[in-house]
Motif scaffolding. Structure first.
Motif, PDB file in Angstrom:
ATOM      1  N   MET A 123       0.831  -1.186   0.000  1.00  0.00           N
ATOM      2  CA  MET A 123       0.000   0.000   0.000  1.00  0.00           C
ATOM      3  C   MET A 123       0.871   1.244   0.000  1.00  0.00           C
ATOM      4  O   MET A 123       1.942   1.252   0.578  1.00  0.00           O
ATOM      5  CB  MET A 123      -0.898   0.037   1.235  1.00  0.00           C
ATOM      6  N   LYS A 124       0.348   2.274  -0.626  1.00  0.00           N
ATOM      7  CA  LYS A 124       1.061   3.545  -0.645  1.00  0.00           C
ATOM      8  C   LYS A 124       0.955   4.202   0.735  1.00  0.00           C
ATOM      9  O   LYS A 124      -0.035   4.051   1.438  1.00  0.00           O
ATOM     10  CB  LYS A 124       0.453   4.453  -1.713  1.00  0.00           C
TER      11      LYS A 124
ATOM     12  N   GLU B  95       2.744   9.469  -0.130  1.00  0.00           N
ATOM     13  CA  GLU B  95       2.802   9.148  -1.564  1.00  0.00           C
ATOM     14  C   GLU B  95       1.498   9.475  -2.291  1.00  0.00           C
ATOM     15  O   GLU B  95       1.457   9.419  -3.512  1.00  0.00           O
ATOM     16  CB  GLU B  95       3.112   7.659  -1.761  1.00  0.00           C
ATOM     17  N   LEU B  96       0.466   9.806  -1.543  1.00  0.00           N
ATOM     18  CA  LEU B  96      -0.848  10.060  -2.135  1.00  0.00           C
ATOM     19  C   LEU B  96      -1.095  11.557  -2.266  1.00  0.00           C
ATOM     20  O   LEU B  96      -0.627  12.354  -1.457  1.00  0.00           O
ATOM     21  CB  LEU B  96      -1.942   9.430  -1.268  1.00  0.00           C
TER      22      LEU B  96
ATOM     23  N   THR C 222      -6.618  11.032  -5.341  1.00  0.00           N
ATOM     24  CA  THR C 222      -6.183   9.761  -4.749  1.00  0.00           C
ATOM     25  C   THR C 222      -6.914   8.598  -5.397  1.00  0.00           C
ATOM     26  O   THR C 222      -6.299   7.604  -5.799  1.00  0.00           O
ATOM     27  CB  THR C 222      -6.432   9.764  -3.225  1.00  0.00           C
TER      28      THR C 222
ATOM     29  N   GLN D 242      -5.740   8.105  -8.923  1.00  0.00           N
ATOM     30  CA  GLN D 242      -4.414   7.485  -8.945  1.00  0.00           C
ATOM     31  C   GLN D 242      -4.510   5.977  -8.734  1.00  0.00           C
ATOM     32  O   GLN D 242      -3.788   5.207  -9.359  1.00  0.00           O
ATOM     33  CB  GLN D 242      -3.518   8.107  -7.879  1.00  0.00           C
ATOM     34  N   LEU D 243      -5.417   5.532  -7.867  1.00  0.00           N
ATOM     35  CA  LEU D 243      -5.520   4.111  -7.546  1.00  0.00           C
ATOM     36  C   LEU D 243      -6.262   3.305  -8.614  1.00  0.00           C
ATOM     37  O   LEU D 243      -5.874   2.174  -8.910  1.00  0.00           O
ATOM     38  CB  LEU D 243      -6.214   3.921  -6.192  1.00  0.00           C
TER      39      LEU D 243
ATOM     40  N   LYS E 180      -7.911  -0.921 -15.116  1.00  0.00           N
ATOM     41  CA  LYS E 180      -8.172  -1.177 -13.698  1.00  0.00           C
ATOM     42  C   LYS E 180      -9.667  -1.110 -13.416  1.00  0.00           C
ATOM     43  O   LYS E 180     -10.198  -1.938 -12.672  1.00  0.00           O
ATOM     44  CB  LYS E 180      -7.418  -0.185 -12.814  1.00  0.00           C
TER      45      LYS E 180
ATOM     46  N   SER F 261      -0.518  -3.956  -9.281  1.00  0.00           N
ATOM     47  CA  SER F 261      -0.725  -2.636  -8.691  1.00  0.00           C
ATOM     48  C   SER F 261      -1.941  -2.639  -7.767  1.00  0.00           C
ATOM     49  O   SER F 261      -1.885  -2.119  -6.644  1.00  0.00           O
ATOM     50  CB  SER F 261      -0.898  -1.600  -9.807  1.00  0.00           C
TER      51      SER F 261
ATOM     52  N   GLU G  28      -0.985  -4.516  -4.643  1.00  0.00           N
ATOM     53  CA  GLU G  28      -0.105  -3.717  -3.782  1.00  0.00           C
ATOM     54  C   GLU G  28      -0.883  -2.640  -3.038  1.00  0.00           C
ATOM     55  O   GLU G  28      -0.552  -2.299  -1.901  1.00  0.00           O
ATOM     56  CB  GLU G  28       1.005  -3.065  -4.610  1.00  0.00           C
ATOM     57  N   ASP G  29      -1.927  -2.114  -3.664  1.00  0.00           N
ATOM     58  CA  ASP G  29      -2.729  -1.071  -3.038  1.00  0.00           C
ATOM     59  C   ASP G  29      -3.818  -1.630  -2.124  1.00  0.00           C
ATOM     60  O   ASP G  29      -4.597  -0.877  -1.546  1.00  0.00           O
ATOM     61  CB  ASP G  29      -3.358  -0.176  -4.112  1.00  0.00           C
TER      62      ASP G  29
END
Length: 109
Positions: free
Chosen positions: A1-2, A6-7, A14, A17-18, A24, A59, A62-63
């Motif tokens: 996770m960020k 980083e956000l 935000t 970005q995700l 996605k 990605s 990871e988030d």
């Protein structure tokens, strides 16, 4: 996770970005219905390359939006599903669907 640093400061930025790319969003759309295997997603997402699908899933994982489960079988089976955090995006995607249908209906009348 960020990390928080980083956000972006803006909450809309935000979110964009995700999940703010075509692939996605379409992956999330599919995963809202049920868990999917990699090749199922690849077949369903017409035009996505293996590389882009792999990068997008990594990605999202990871988030903390998507989980990846590997089953100890021969051959190995891997499934992707939404986490609770990913599931919390359902209202966003539902609203996008409603808006998209209304827009299409307006254009057709």
């Amino acid at each position: 996770m960020k990390t928080k640093d980083e956000l972006p400061d803006c909450p809309v930025a935000t979110t964009v970005q995700l999940i703010g790319n075509k692939w996605k969003l379409l992956i999330l759309r599919d995963l809202l219905a049920r868990p999917w295997r990699f090749n199922e997603l690849r077949r369903d997402l017409d035009g996505i390359s293996q590389k882009v699908l792999t990068e997008s899933l990594r990605s999202l994982e990871e988030d903390g939006i998507v989980s990846r489960t590997v089953y100890a079988e021969v051959p190995p089976r891997v499934e992707y599903a939404l986490t609770d955090l990913g599931e919390s995006m359902r209202p966003i995607l539902d609203a996008m669907q409603v808006w998209g249908n209304a827009y299409k209906a307006q254009k057709n009348s």
